[in-house]
Design a protein around this motif. Structure first.
Motif, short mmCIF file in Angstrom:
data_model
loop_
_atom_site.label_atom_id
_atom_site.label_comp_id
_atom_site.label_asym_id
_atom_site.label_seq_id
_atom_site.Cartn_x
_atom_site.Cartn_y
_atom_site.Cartn_z
N GLY A 36 78.17 51.61 55.30
CA GLY A 36 78.29 52.93 55.92
C GLY A 36 79.67 53.12 56.51
N THR A 37 80.33 54.19 56.11
CA THR A 37 81.65 54.52 56.65
C THR A 37 81.49 55.74 57.54
OG1 THR A 37 82.71 53.68 54.66
CG2 THR A 37 84.03 55.14 56.06
N ARG A 38 81.84 55.55 58.82
CA ARG A 38 81.71 56.63 59.80
C ARG A 38 83.06 57.31 59.99
NH1 ARG A 38 78.75 55.44 65.46
NH2 ARG A 38 80.10 53.64 65.38
N ARG A 39 83.03 58.64 59.97
CA ARG A 39 84.25 59.45 60.13
C ARG A 39 84.02 60.54 61.17
NH1 ARG A 39 84.18 58.19 54.70
NH2 ARG A 39 86.16 57.43 53.88
N ILE A 40 85.11 60.93 61.80
CA ILE A 40 85.08 62.08 62.70
C ILE A 40 85.26 63.32 61.84
CG2 ILE A 40 86.23 63.27 64.60
CD1 ILE A 40 87.28 60.46 65.43
N VAL A 41 84.35 64.27 61.96
CA VAL A 41 84.49 65.51 61.20
C VAL A 41 84.83 66.69 62.11
CG1 VAL A 41 83.10 64.79 59.24
CG2 VAL A 41 82.00 65.95 61.15
N ALA A 51 72.58 49.78 61.65
CA ALA A 51 74.04 49.67 61.61
C ALA A 51 74.63 49.50 63.00
CB ALA A 51 74.65 50.90 60.93
N GLY A 52 73.95 50.01 64.01
CA GLY A 52 74.43 49.85 65.38
C GLY A 52 74.56 48.41 65.80
N HIS A 53 73.76 47.54 65.20
CA HIS A 53 73.84 46.11 65.51
C HIS A 53 75.01 45.45 64.79
CE1 HIS A 53 70.00 46.35 67.53
NE2 HIS A 53 69.53 47.02 66.49
N GLN A 54 75.58 46.13 63.82
CA GLN A 54 76.69 45.58 63.05
C GLN A 54 78.04 46.11 63.53
OE1 GLN A 54 75.58 43.33 60.89
NE2 GLN A 54 73.50 43.96 61.38
N ARG A 55 78.02 47.06 64.43
CA ARG A 55 79.24 47.71 64.88
C ARG A 55 79.66 47.23 66.26
NH1 ARG A 55 77.19 53.27 62.49
NH2 ARG A 55 78.66 53.43 60.77
N TYR A 66 76.44 56.33 53.72
CA TYR A 66 76.02 55.01 53.28
C TYR A 66 75.99 54.98 51.76
CZ TYR A 66 74.67 54.06 58.06
OH TYR A 66 74.70 53.86 59.41
N VAL A 67 76.63 53.98 51.19
CA VAL A 67 76.62 53.80 49.73
C VAL A 67 75.95 52.47 49.42
CG1 VAL A 67 78.68 55.23 49.35
CG2 VAL A 67 78.93 52.75 49.65
N VAL A 83 86.34 56.03 61.45
CA VAL A 83 86.12 55.39 62.75
C VAL A 83 85.80 53.91 62.55
CG1 VAL A 83 84.66 55.35 64.79
CG2 VAL A 83 85.30 57.53 63.77
N ASP A 84 84.82 53.61 61.70
CA ASP A 84 84.43 52.23 61.46
C ASP A 84 83.54 52.13 60.22
OD1 ASP A 84 81.92 53.13 62.32
OD2 ASP A 84 81.96 52.02 64.19
N ARG A 85 83.21 50.90 59.88
CA ARG A 85 82.30 50.63 58.77
C ARG A 85 81.25 49.62 59.22
NH1 ARG A 85 84.64 50.94 52.99
NH2 ARG A 85 86.21 52.54 53.28
N ALA A 86 80.07 49.76 58.66
CA ALA A 86 78.99 48.80 58.90
C ALA A 86 78.38 48.45 57.55
CB ALA A 86 77.94 49.40 59.82
N GLU A 87 78.09 47.18 57.39
CA GLU A 87 77.55 46.68 56.12
C GLU A 87 76.34 45.81 56.44
OE1 GLU A 87 79.29 44.08 52.38
OE2 GLU A 87 80.68 44.98 53.81
N TYR A 88 75.25 46.04 55.71
CA TYR A 88 74.07 45.21 55.94
C TYR A 88 73.11 45.29 54.76
CZ TYR A 88 71.76 49.58 57.34
OH TYR A 88 71.24 50.85 57.36
N ASP A 89 72.20 44.31 54.72
CA ASP A 89 71.14 44.27 53.72
C ASP A 89 69.89 44.91 54.32
OD1 ASP A 89 72.60 42.83 51.75
OD2 ASP A 89 72.27 40.99 52.89
#
Length: 150
Positions: free
Chosen positions: A101-106, A60-64, A128-129, A10-16
């Motif tokens: 974080g990589t979000r996927r539909i399962v 992550a919601g603030h990055q998406r 999240y990795v 669906v999307d990715r979010a990246e943050y410190d």
């Protein structure tokens, strides 16, 4: 249950993960354990750095692009409720971490409600990795879109 309507990323979010943001979350969630606000207390408790509060990944919601996400899934936001959220930690998320974080539909199914009418149930998983690519946190979200009113 029907076959899934959507699948894949669906999307990715990246943050410190920042110490100041951890402190803000601790204050906002009334977390009183000093390991989340004091590095010395964190180290005395066996952490190398201040650990994030357990719900910290909501950052992550603030990055998406949330509107784009809702549109992509074809959801009517005014009829969506959160059914559940589950976090699984593989290690503590700590100040200084950089996560992706990589979000996927399962799962994405139509169901009949107990009181009549249909609903759409979308299950999402975000992994999240850290900077080394090692999994840190898995987040499962279930969104429920109520059927249209008749």
């Amino acid at each position: 249950m029907t076959e899934p309507l959507h699948s894949g990323e669906v999307d990715r979010a990246e943050y410190d993960v920042e110490r100041g943001k951890i402190r803000e979350f601790a204050r906002a969630t009334f977390t009183t354990d000093p390991v989340h606000t004091d590095r010395n207390a964190a180290q005395a408790a066996g952490f190398t750095e201040v650990p994030a509060t357990l719900t910290h990944t909501v950052v992550a919601g603030h990055q998406r692009e949330q509107r784009k996400f809702v549109e992509m899934l074809g959801l009517a936001l005014e009829r969506v409720v959160v059914g559940s959220v589950k976090w699984t930690y593989l290690r503590p998320l700590s100040a200084g971490d950089h996560v992706v974080g990589t979000r996927r539909i399962v799962d994405d199914v139509q169901r009949e409600g107990k009181r009549g009418g249909s609903m759409r149930v979308v299950t999402l998983e975000t992994e999240y990795v850290d900077a080394d690519g090692d999994p840190v946190v898995r987040l499962e979200e279930v969104l429920i879109e109520r059927g249209e009113q008749r």
